[in-house]
Design a protein around this motif. Structure first.
Motif, PDB file in Angstrom:
ATOM      1  N   TRP A  57       0.855  -1.180   0.000  1.00 49.47           N
ATOM      2  CA  TRP A  57       0.000   0.000   0.000  1.00 49.47           C
ATOM      3  C   TRP A  57       0.889   1.227   0.000  1.00 49.47           C
ATOM      4  CZ3 TRP A  57      -5.197   0.058  -0.651  1.00 49.47           C
ATOM      5  CH2 TRP A  57      -5.822  -1.200  -0.642  1.00 49.47           C
ATOM      6  N   LEU A  58       0.711   2.071  -1.023  1.00 48.54           N
ATOM      7  CA  LEU A  58       1.528   3.267  -1.191  1.00 48.54           C
ATOM      8  C   LEU A  58       0.660   4.513  -1.096  1.00 48.54           C
ATOM      9  CD1 LEU A  58       3.713   2.143  -4.236  1.00 48.54           C
ATOM     10  CD2 LEU A  58       4.194   1.867  -1.798  1.00 48.54           C
ATOM     11  N   VAL A  59       1.294   5.633  -0.798  1.00 46.25           N
ATOM     12  CA  VAL A  59       0.613   6.915  -0.711  1.00 46.25           C
ATOM     13  C   VAL A  59       0.361   7.428  -2.128  1.00 46.25           C
ATOM     14  CG1 VAL A  59       0.804   9.294   0.110  1.00 46.25           C
ATOM     15  CG2 VAL A  59       1.731   7.414   1.498  1.00 46.25           C
ATOM     16  N   ALA A  63       3.227  18.083   1.057  1.00 43.23           N
ATOM     17  CA  ALA A  63       4.569  18.021   0.470  1.00 43.23           C
ATOM     18  C   ALA A  63       5.298  16.801   1.013  1.00 43.23           C
ATOM     19  CB  ALA A  63       5.352  19.288   0.814  1.00 43.23           C
ATOM     20  N   PRO A  64       6.151  16.176   0.206  1.00 44.74           N
ATOM     21  CA  PRO A  64       6.904  15.011   0.684  1.00 44.74           C
ATOM     22  C   PRO A  64       7.648  15.280   1.991  1.00 44.74           C
ATOM     23  CG  PRO A  64       7.183  15.249  -1.674  1.00 44.74           C
ATOM     24  CD  PRO A  64       6.435  16.468  -1.208  1.00 44.74           C
ATOM     25  N   TYR A 120       2.750  11.798   9.489  1.00 42.04           N
ATOM     26  CA  TYR A 120       1.910  10.601   9.377  1.00 42.04           C
ATOM     27  C   TYR A 120       2.622   9.334   9.836  1.00 42.04           C
ATOM     28  CZ  TYR A 120      -2.057  12.693   6.961  1.00 42.04           C
ATOM     29  OH  TYR A 120      -3.191  13.417   6.646  1.00 42.04           O
ATOM     30  N   GLY A 121       3.892   9.401  10.153  1.00 41.02           N
ATOM     31  CA  GLY A 121       4.626   8.227  10.619  1.00 41.02           C
ATOM     32  C   GLY A 121       5.922   8.050   9.858  1.00 41.02           C
ATOM     33  N   ALA A 122       6.842   7.338  10.476  1.00 41.72           N
ATOM     34  CA  ALA A 122       8.206   7.218   9.956  1.00 41.72           C
ATOM     35  C   ALA A 122       8.279   6.539   8.588  1.00 41.72           C
ATOM     36  CB  ALA A 122       9.065   6.462  10.956  1.00 41.72           C
ATOM     37  N   GLU A 123       7.460   5.531   8.350  1.00 42.79           N
ATOM     38  CA  GLU A 123       7.562   4.767   7.104  1.00 42.79           C
ATOM     39  C   GLU A 123       6.843   5.419   5.924  1.00 42.79           C
ATOM     40  OE1 GLU A 123       6.573   0.334   5.378  1.00 42.79           O
ATOM     41  OE2 GLU A 123       6.481   0.647   7.534  1.00 42.79           O
ATOM     42  N   ALA A 144       8.727   6.815   2.837  1.00 40.19           N
ATOM     43  CA  ALA A 144       9.288   5.788   1.955  1.00 40.19           C
ATOM     44  C   ALA A 144       8.230   5.201   1.025  1.00 40.19           C
ATOM     45  CB  ALA A 144       9.921   4.674   2.780  1.00 40.19           C
ATOM     46  N   ARG A 145       6.955   5.398   1.333  1.00 39.72           N
ATOM     47  CA  ARG A 145       5.860   4.872   0.516  1.00 39.72           C
ATOM     48  C   ARG A 145       5.245   5.938  -0.381  1.00 39.72           C
ATOM     49  NH1 ARG A 145       3.316  -0.212   2.633  1.00 39.72           N
ATOM     50  NH2 ARG A 145       4.887  -0.979   4.061  1.00 39.72           N
ATOM     51  N   ALA A 146       5.889   7.092  -0.468  1.00 40.99           N
ATOM     52  CA  ALA A 146       5.360   8.196  -1.269  1.00 40.99           C
ATOM     53  C   ALA A 146       6.396   8.640  -2.293  1.00 40.99           C
ATOM     54  CB  ALA A 146       4.998   9.366  -0.354  1.00 40.99           C
TER      55      ALA A 146
END
Length: 148
Positions: free
Chosen positions: A67-69, A115-116, A122-125, A128-130
């Motif tokens: 699941w990615l942003v 913005a990235p 939203y959390g540490a990980e 990396a998912r965006a």
């Protein structure tokens, strides 16, 4: 020859605290029980809850079992995000386990994109998912009561 893993960290398909649910478009009937696997997921902003009347969350999409942003660049890829661009009314219904009831409806609209560099809230990980080169899609979910 065996190649070493690029990272010793285990990566789960889901993000911590993500909420699965179902997307329903305009005039699409919502059944009296969930049918099939969830069609979407969101990640509520930390400190918010689906018990609130309105919450901000990131829109998550499945890509190759993760699941990615969703970024602004991908808004024309999915039915619900394309529909919202054209001012269609889309509803997100979280899985029964979230509130202990079905269906609890939330009207979805676009909120200000993130913005990235600001995704860490939203959390540490999440970063990396965006996509690092595009704004992340943030949604406003407003609980619908009495049919509206």
């Amino acid at each position: 020859m065996q190649v070493a893993s690029p990272s010793p960290l285990k990566v789960d398909p889901e993000l911590r605290d993500q909420v699965f649910g179902y997307w329903f478009g305009p005039d699409e009937p919502i059944p009296d029980r969930p049918i099939g696997p969830p069609t979407g997921a969101v990640l509520p902003r930390p400190g918010s809850s689906f018990r609130d009347a309105e919450i901000l969350c990131l829109d998550l999409v499945p890509v190759e079992n993760y699941w990615l942003v969703l970024s602004e660049l991908g808004r024309y890829t999915y039915d619900h995000t394309t529909g919202m661009l054209y001012d269609e009314e889309w509803v997100f219904v979280p899985v029964r386990e979230v509130l202990g009831a079905w269906p609890v409806r939330f009207a979805a609209t676009y909120a200000e994109s993130v913005a990235p560099s600001a995704l860490a809230r939203y959390g540490a990980e999440v970063s990396a998912r965006a996509r690092p080169d595009a704004l992340a899609v943030q949604l406003r979910l407003r609980r619908i009561t009495n049919g509206r």
